[in-house]
Design a protein around this motif. Structure first.
Motif, PDB file in Angstrom:
ATOM      1  N   ILE A 178      -2.278  -2.061 -11.203  1.00 51.01           N
ATOM      2  CA  ILE A 178      -3.269  -2.970 -10.418  1.00 51.01           C
ATOM      3  C   ILE A 178      -2.695  -2.971  -8.992  1.00 51.01           C
ATOM      4  CG2 ILE A 178      -4.208  -5.042 -10.348  1.00 51.01           C
ATOM      5  CD1 ILE A 178      -3.750  -5.720 -13.229  1.00 51.01           C
ATOM      6  N   HIS A 179      -3.643  -2.815  -7.909  1.00 50.07           N
ATOM      7  CA  HIS A 179      -3.231  -2.928  -6.508  1.00 50.07           C
ATOM      8  C   HIS A 179      -4.362  -3.850  -6.168  1.00 50.07           C
ATOM      9  CE1 HIS A 179      -0.874   0.852  -6.448  1.00 50.07           C
ATOM     10  NE2 HIS A 179      -1.793   1.296  -7.267  1.00 50.07           N
ATOM     11  N   SER A 180      -4.319  -4.542  -4.946  1.00 49.34           N
ATOM     12  CA  SER A 180      -5.088  -5.337  -4.503  1.00 49.34           C
ATOM     13  C   SER A 180      -5.459  -4.996  -3.097  1.00 49.34           C
ATOM     14  CB  SER A 180      -4.595  -6.829  -4.518  1.00 49.34           C
ATOM     15  OG  SER A 180      -5.631  -7.760  -4.232  1.00 49.34           O
ATOM     16  N   GLY A 213      -4.135  -3.645   3.404  1.00 46.01           N
ATOM     17  CA  GLY A 213      -2.738  -3.764   2.746  1.00 46.01           C
ATOM     18  C   GLY A 213      -3.114  -3.875   1.315  1.00 46.01           C
ATOM     19  N   CYS A 214      -1.913  -3.773   0.562  1.00 51.53           N
ATOM     20  CA  CYS A 214      -1.873  -4.136  -0.990  1.00 51.53           C
ATOM     21  C   CYS A 214      -1.285  -5.394  -1.199  1.00 51.53           C
ATOM     22  CB  CYS A 214      -1.379  -2.959  -1.622  1.00 51.53           C
ATOM     23  SG  CYS A 214      -1.069  -3.292  -3.419  1.00 51.53           S
ATOM     24  N   ALA A 215      -1.926  -6.367  -1.896  1.00 50.62           N
ATOM     25  CA  ALA A 215      -1.597  -7.659  -1.957  1.00 50.62           C
ATOM     26  C   ALA A 215      -1.086  -7.803  -3.427  1.00 50.62           C
ATOM     27  CB  ALA A 215      -2.496  -8.609  -1.842  1.00 50.62           C
ATOM     28  N   GLN A 216      -0.866  -6.747  -4.357  1.00 50.91           N
ATOM     29  CA  GLN A 216      -0.447  -6.987  -5.658  1.00 50.91           C
ATOM     30  C   GLN A 216       0.585  -5.962  -5.897  1.00 50.91           C
ATOM     31  OE1 GLN A 216       0.101  -8.752  -8.513  1.00 50.91           O
ATOM     32  NE2 GLN A 216      -2.137  -9.046  -8.645  1.00 50.91           N
ATOM     33  N   LEU A 217       1.753  -6.801  -6.304  1.00 51.84           N
ATOM     34  CA  LEU A 217       3.154  -5.905  -6.591  1.00 51.84           C
ATOM     35  C   LEU A 217       2.708  -4.744  -7.443  1.00 51.84           C
ATOM     36  CD1 LEU A 217       5.869  -5.700  -6.503  1.00 51.84           C
ATOM     37  CD2 LEU A 217       6.171  -6.965  -8.415  1.00 51.84           C
ATOM     38  N   CYS A 218       2.865  -3.544  -7.113  1.00 48.41           N
ATOM     39  CA  CYS A 218       2.432  -2.444  -7.734  1.00 48.41           C
ATOM     40  C   CYS A 218       3.682  -1.305  -7.932  1.00 48.41           C
ATOM     41  CB  CYS A 218       1.386  -1.543  -6.944  1.00 48.41           C
ATOM     42  SG  CYS A 218       1.689  -1.193  -5.211  1.00 48.41           S
ATOM     43  N   GLY A 219       4.926  -1.649  -7.583  1.00 47.27           N
ATOM     44  CA  GLY A 219       5.817  -0.629  -7.760  1.00 47.27           C
ATOM     45  C   GLY A 219       6.897  -0.748  -6.676  1.00 47.27           C
ATOM     46  N   GLY A 221       7.207   1.186  -3.829  1.00 42.64           N
ATOM     47  CA  GLY A 221       6.715   1.291  -2.242  1.00 42.64           C
ATOM     48  C   GLY A 221       5.512   0.414  -1.977  1.00 42.64           C
ATOM     49  N   HIS A 222       5.389  -0.931  -2.733  1.00 41.79           N
ATOM     50  CA  HIS A 222       4.542  -1.734  -2.705  1.00 41.79           C
ATOM     51  C   HIS A 222       4.415  -2.370  -1.331  1.00 41.79           C
ATOM     52  CE1 HIS A 222       1.936  -5.292  -2.892  1.00 41.79           C
ATOM     53  NE2 HIS A 222       3.048  -6.224  -2.627  1.00 41.79           N
ATOM     54  N   TYR A 223       5.527  -2.606  -0.727  1.00 40.26           N
ATOM     55  CA  TYR A 223       5.640  -3.194   0.436  1.00 40.26           C
ATOM     56  C   TYR A 223       5.062  -2.183   1.778  1.00 40.26           C
ATOM     57  CZ  TYR A 223       9.906  -0.201   1.775  1.00 40.26           C
ATOM     58  OH  TYR A 223      10.545   0.699   1.744  1.00 40.26           O
ATOM     59  N   GLU A 224       5.018  -0.922   1.496  1.00 36.84           N
ATOM     60  CA  GLU A 224       4.450   0.045   2.567  1.00 36.84           C
ATOM     61  C   GLU A 224       3.158   0.473   2.181  1.00 36.84           C
ATOM     62  OE1 GLU A 224       7.607   2.553   3.531  1.00 36.84           O
ATOM     63  OE2 GLU A 224       7.516   3.687   1.308  1.00 36.84           O
ATOM     64  N   MET A 225       2.574   0.080   1.230  1.00 44.28           N
ATOM     65  CA  MET A 225       1.196   0.241   0.875  1.00 44.28           C
ATOM     66  C   MET A 225      -0.020  -0.045   1.725  1.00 44.28           C
ATOM     67  SD  MET A 225      -0.495   0.637  -2.759  1.00 44.28           S
ATOM     68  CE  MET A 225      -2.212   0.849  -3.147  1.00 44.28           C
ATOM     69  N   LYS A 226       0.241   0.421   2.985  1.00 45.20           N
ATOM     70  CA  LYS A 226      -0.913  -0.001   4.069  1.00 45.20           C
ATOM     71  C   LYS A 226      -1.582   1.152   4.594  1.00 45.20           C
ATOM     72  CE  LYS A 226       2.190   0.575   7.808  1.00 45.20           C
ATOM     73  NZ  LYS A 226       2.772   0.047   8.992  1.00 45.20           N
TER      74      LYS A 226
HETATM   75 CU   LIG Z   1       0.916  -2.969  -4.001  1.00 44.98          CU
END
Ligand SMILES: [Cu+2]
Ligand code: HEM
Ligand SMILES: [Cu+2]
Lengths: 253, 584
Positions: A178-180, A213-219, A221-226
Motif C-alpha cells: 500500500i502506498h498513498s 509524495g507517498c504518505a503510507q509507510l511502504c518500506g 525507501g518510503h521516505y524518498e518515494m517522491k
Molecule cells: Cu511509501
C-alpha cells in the motif's frame, strides 16, 4: 506561476477543490481555539477563586440543577452544531470532490511500486492498452498487453505532468504494497492499494513545479518515494506530450 | 454476603510464611502483581522513549552520526554511526508497539488496576489470583520476545505498529517475532480483562453498590470489556498474518502482486483491507483503553483535592459506558482514504462525532468539579489538572481528523502524531504520574518528596508541549509521518526548524525525568512513615493498614455511602469515609 513557499503553515493551494479543505480546516480550528480558550479561562478562574486557604471551605451541594441542565444541553447543542454545520457540509464537499465526474478530463494511470511513482498516459489515441499484472516486465513496467493495439502509443514516465485548468482523473493502483498518493498543493491524498483501482480527480488553477509524495509507510525507501509534479500551461502540456511521442518514434505521423 | 468464602480462603493464606520466590516473583497477591506490572511497564516505557530519542536525532540532524550511542550500534543498524533507514523503520514500529502494548496498557490496567481495584471495592484479592499471575507472566514473555526481535536477521519489525499488509506479510523475520510477541501480549490482556470483570462484579464489599463504585473502578470495568471484546479481532488477524508468512496462505495478499519486479509466488485472492479492518476494530477501542484508566485516576485525584463530590458522577458513568459501546462503531475513521464510498464514510463520520459527546461530557464534569471546591495543589493534583487541557488539545484535534474532508489533507501527517500524543503522552502519562504520586504512600508507606515532584511536573509540562505542539504545525505544513529523512520533501525543508525544537524538547524531557527517578527510589528508603490516609480520602483503599497486608483488610469493610462524600454539611471532618465501621 506561483512561487512555492513552504513554511510552518499550509503550503500554497493551486487546486479548484482545495479551498473546501482549507476553509473547513480554518473553521474547525477557530472553533477548537474558542472552546480551548473558554475552558482555559474557566479552569484558571476556578483555581484562583477556589484555592484552599484560611477561612474558605468547599461547598457540598452540587451547582444548581438549572445551571447543570443548561450546561449539559449546551454541550449537546454544541456537538449538534458541529455535526450539522460542519460534518454535513463536509460530506457535501466530499461528494463534490469525488462524485461529480468532470467533463473532458485528462486520464492518467498512476502505478505505485517500491519506491517510485509510474505515470501511464494513453497516448495520442486517448485509449489505454489492456492492463494486467501478468504483462509487467522491465520493458513494460505499467503492465500493458503487448498485443493490444490500443497500447502501442501508450507511454509512461516517472513524473506527473498535467495541464492547468483542466480536470484530471488519476486512476491509482499499486503493484506491491500500500502506498498513498499525496499532493499537498492539491490538498489531495488517496491510498494506492494492490488489487484495487481507485480514481481521484483534481484540477489545477495555476502552473508550477511541485512534488507528489507517498504518505503510507511502504518500506525502506518510503521516505524518498517522491516524484515531480509539473502543471503546464495548455500549450506547454501539448508540447510535452508531443515530445514524449517523438521519443516513442511516432513523430512520422 | 457472597464473598465470605473468598475472604476465608485468602485470609488463611496470609498466615503462611512465603519464601522469597513465592512472595516477590511468583506472587499471586494483586498488590505485588500490580507493582511488578508497574515497574516492568515503566522500564519498557523508558526503553520505548529511548528508541524515540534516537529517531529524534535522525529527524533533526539527518545523516549525522548519533552522538555516543551511534558508536555502540552494529553495522546492521548504523553506518559510521549514522542511522540507516531500516533501523529508523524498526525504531518507529517498535516505539509504537512498546509504548502502547508494553507500556501504557500494562501500566494503566495491569499496575493501577491490579493494585487499586480490589482495594477500592473492598476485596481481599482479585477473583482469580493465579490467572492474574499468569497474565503478568504472559506479558513479560511477550515483552521479552519483542525486545529480542531486534536481534533477528534484518532486525525488528519495521512495518509500523499498525503492521499493514502486504508490507508486513513480505517483511523480514522480525515481523514474525512481532506477531508471536503480540499473541502473548494479547493473551495477557484477555486473562486480565476476564479477571477484572469477575472481580468487580463479584467481589464488591457489602454495601458497595454499582453507584457507590469510585469512578476509577468504573473506568477499569469498561476498559476490561473493551479489551475482552476488541482484542480477539487482532488475535485472529495476527494468526492469519502468521500463516501468510509461514504457511503460504494469502489472507491479506491479493492476486497479481509484483514485488521488486518479480511476480509474487503467493496464491493471492486475499485482501489487504481485511487486515486494516481487523486491526482498527481492535485499535480504536484500544485508544480508549489507553485513556479511560487515566481519566479514572484524574477523577479520583480531583475529587480528593477539591474536597467536594465529583460533579455529575452519574452522567460520567453513563457517558463512560456509552463511550465504551460506541468505540466499537468508529474504527473505519482510520480508513477514510482507502477509497471507501460516501455512505460508509458518512456513517463513520457521524459515529465519530457522536462518540465525542460522552468524552466532552466527562471532561466537562471534571472541569466543573473545580467550581466551589477548596482546591489543594499537591503534586498528583498538578498532574491531574494539567491532564485537563492536554487531553483537551488531544481531543479537539481529533475533530478535523474525524471529518473526512480535512482528513484528506491531514491523514498520515505529523498532525496525527501530534493529536494522539497529546492524548497519550501529556494526557495519559500525566494521569499515570498523578496516580504514582497519589498512591505511592499507600503502596510503600513513604511519601514522595514534594519539591522534587513539583520540579518534575513543571519541566515535564513545558517539554511535553515543546515536543508535540510543533508537530501540529508540521502536519499543517504537510510533513508526512514515518519519514526517515523529512528533508527529502520541500514541505519538510520549510518546517525543519520545528523538527529541531521538537527534538531538543524530547531530550530535555528525558533529563526532566531524573528528579522523578531519584524521588521514586530515594523516598522508599526514608525513615519517616507516611500516614495511612495522607490525603484525607474517603475511598476504601485508604482504610487499610499501610502498606496493605496480604488479604488487604483486617476484616471485611461494610460500605455505607458513595465514594465522594467530601465537605458534607454537619459531618465531623471534611471527608466521610465510605466505610466507617468494619464488619465481622
Ligand atoms: Cu511509501
Ligand atoms: C513522551 C514521549 C514520546 C515522544 C517524544 C514520542 C514521539 C513520537 C514521534 C516523533 C513519532 C513519529 C515517528 C515517525 O513519524 O517516524 C511517534 C510515533 C508513535 N508513538 Fe510516540 N512518542 C512519545 C510517547 C508515546 C506514547 C506514550 C505512546 C503510546 C501510548 C506513543 C505511541 C506512538 C505510536 C503508536 C506511534 C506511531 C508509530 C508508527 O508510526 O508506527 N508514543 N512518537
Ligand atoms: Cu479511531
Amino acid at each position: 506561476m506561483k512561487d512555492p513557499q513552504y513554511g510552518w503553515w499550509l503550503p500554497p493551494d493551486v487546486s479548484t477543490n482545495g479551498w473546501v479543505v482549507d476553509q473547513l480546516l480554518a473553521i474547525i480550528h477557530w472553533f477548537m481555539l474558542a472552546l480551548f480558550v473558554g475552558w482555559g479561562i474557566f479552569i484558571i478562574y476556578c483555581l484562583l477563586r477556589f484555592r484552599a486557604r484560611e477561612g474558605h471551605s468547599a461547598v457540598y451541594e452540587p451547582i444548581k440543577a438549572a445551571f447543570s441542565k443548561w450546561l449539559e444541553v449546551g454541550v449537546a447543542v454544541a456537538e449538534g452544531v458541529v455535526l450539522v454545520a460542519l460534518a454535513m457540509p463536509a460530506w457535501a464537499a466530499i461528494k463534490n470532490i469525488t462524485a461529480e465526474v468532470p467533463e473532458n478530463p485528462v486520464i492518467i494511470r498512476a502505478v505505485a511500486e517500491q519506491f517510485k511513482w509510474l505515470f501511464h498516459y494513453s497516448g495520442k489515441d486517448g485509449v489505454f492498452g489492456a492492463i494486467g499484472s501478468e504483462f509487467i516486465s522491465t520493458d513494460s513496467p505499467a503492465g500493458v498487453d503487448p498485443d493490444d493495439e490500443a497500447g502501442y502509443d501508450d507511454f509512461w514516465v516517472y513524473g506527473l505532468h498535467i495541464p492547468v485548468d483542466r480536470p484530471v482523473i488519476t486512476r491509482l493502483s499499486s503493484k506491491d504494497v500500500i502506498h498513498s498518493f499525496k499532493i499537498p498543493v492539491m490538498r489531495l491524498t488517496q491510498d494506492a492499494i494492490p488489487g484495487l483501482e481507485i480514481a481521484v480527480w483534481y484540477q489545477a488553477t495555476d502552473t508550477g513545479k511541485f512534488q507528489v509524495g507517498c504518505a503510507q509507510l511502504c518500506g525502506l525507501g518510503h521516505y524518498e518515494m517522491k516524484a515531480d509534479f509539473v502543471i503546464h500551461s495548455p500549450e506547454g502540456y501539448q508540447a510535452w506530450l508531443d515530445e514524449e511521442h517523438a521519443a516513442l518514434g511516432f513523430d512520422d505521423e | 454476603m457472597r464473598n465470605t468464602r473468598h475472604w476465608g480462603l485468602t485470609m488463611s493464606d496470609s498466615h503462611d510464611e512465603l519464601n522469597f520466590w513465592r512472595k516477590y516473583v511468583f506472587s499471586t497477591d494483586h498488590k505485588t502483581i500490580g507493582i511488578q506490572y508497574g515497574i516492568t511497564a515503566l522500564v519498557f516505557l523508558f526503553f520505548g522513549f529511548s528508541l524515540m530519542m534516537m529517531m529524534r536525532w535522525q529527524l533533526a540532524y539527518p545523516g549525522q552520526a548519533i552522538p555516543i550511542i551511534g558508536a555502540l550500534l552494529g553495522d546492521t543498524f548504523v553506518n559510521r554511526g549514522a542511522m540507516l533507514p531500516e533501523f529508523y523503520n524498526q525504531l518507529g514500529a517498535m516505539h509504537g508497539t512498546i509504548m502502547v502494548f508494553m507500556g501504557i496498557v500494562p501500566l494503566a490496567v495491569g499496575a493501577f488496576g491490579n493494585f487499586v481495584v480490589p482495594l477500592q471495592i473492598g476485596a481481599a484479592d482479585m477473583a482469580f489470583p493465579r490467572l492474574n499471575m499468569m497474565s503478568y507472566q504472559a506479558f513479560v514473555i511477550g515483552g521479552v520476545i519483542m525486545l529480542l526481535s531486534f536481534l533477528a536477521p534484518g532486525g525488528a519489525a519495521s512495518s509500523g505498529w499498525t503492521s499493514y499488509a502486504p508490507l508486513s506479510d513480505i517483511a523480514t523475520s522480525g515481523q514474525t517475532w512481532w506477531l508471536i510477541g503480540m499473541i502473548f501480549l494479547i493473551f495477557s490482556s484477555l486473562l486480565g480483562a476476564i479477571n477484572f470483570i469477575v472481580t468487580i462484579i463479584h467481589l464488591r464489599a457489602e454495601g458497595m453498590t454499582f453507584f457507590r463504585l469510585p469512578f476509577f473502578v468504573w473506568s477499569q470495568l469498561v476498559t476490561a470489556f473493551l479489551l475482552l471484546l476488541a482484542f480477539p479481532a487482532l488475535q485472529a488477524a495476527a494468526v492469519f498474518q502468521l500463516m501468510d508468512r509461514l504457511a503460504g496462505t494469502s489472507f491479506f495478499l491479493p492476486s497479481g502482486l509484483v514485488v521488486g519486479g518479480e511476480a509474487s509466488a503467493a496464491v493471492g485472492g486475499g485482501s489487504p483491507l481485511l487486515w486494516q479492518h481487523l486491526f482498527w476494530f481492535l485499535a480504536h477501542p484500544e485508544v480508549y483503553v489507553l485513556i479511560l484508566p487515566g481519566m479514572g485516576i484524574v477523577a479520583e485525584v480531583i475529587a480528593i483535592n477539591t474536597r467536594k463530590p465529583l460533579w455529575g458522577y452519574r452522567s460520567m458513568v453513563y457517558s463512560l459506558v456509552f463511550l465504551g459501546f460506541m468505540s466499537f462503531c468508529v474504527w473505519a475513521h482510520h480508513m477514510f482514504l482507502t477509497g471507501m464510498g460516501t455512505t460508509m464514510s458518512t456513517f463513520f463520520q457521524i459515529t465519530t462525532m457522536i462518540i465525542s459527546i460522552p468524552s466532552v461530557i466527562i471532561l466537562s464534569c471534571l472541569v466543573i468539579s473545580l467550581w466551589g471546591g477548596s482546591i489543594r495543589f499537591p503534586v498528583p493534583m498538578l498532574f491531574a489538572l494539567a491532564f485537563l487541557p492536554m487531553f483537551g488539545i488531544g481531543g479537539l484535534t481529533g475533530l478535523p481528523l474525524g471529518l473526512a474532508v480535512p482528513d484528506v489533507y491531514l491523514h498520515d501527517s505529523y498532525y496525527v502524531i501530534g493529536h494522539f500524543h497529546y492524548v497519550v503522552a501529556p494526557g495519559t502519562i500525566f494521569a499515570m504520574f498523578a496516580g504514582i504520586y497519589h498512591w505511592y504512600p499507600k503502596a510503600t508507606g513513604r511519601a514522595m518528596n514534594e519539591s522534587l515532584g513539583k520540579l518534575h511536573f513543571w519541566l515535564s509540562f513545558i517539554f511535553m508541549n515543546g515536543i508535540f505542539m510543533p508537530m501540529m504545525f508540521e502536519g499543517m505544513a504537510g510533513v508526512s509521518r514515518r519519514l526517515f529523512n523529512p528533508e527529502v520533501y520541500n514541505t519538510g525543508l520549510g518546517a525543519h526548524g520545528l523538527t529541531v525544537i521538537s527534538s531538543w524538547s524530547a531530550w530535555c524531557l528525558a533529563l526532566s525525568q531524573l528528579p522523578f527517578i531519584y524521588n521514586f527510589f530515594a523516598s522508599m528508603r526514608k525513615k519517616e512513615r507516611a500516614e495511612e490516609n495522607p490525603w484525607q480520602a474517603t475511598t476504601l483503599e485508604w482504610a487499610t493498614p499501610t502498606p496493605p497486608p496480604h488479604g488487604n483488610f483486617p476484616s471485611p469493610p461494610v460500605v455505607e455511602r458513595g465514594p465522594y462524600e467530601y465537605s458534607v454539611p454537619g459531618a465531623a471532618s471534611d471527608f466521610s469515609p465510605q466505610a466507617v465501621k468494619q464488619g465481622v
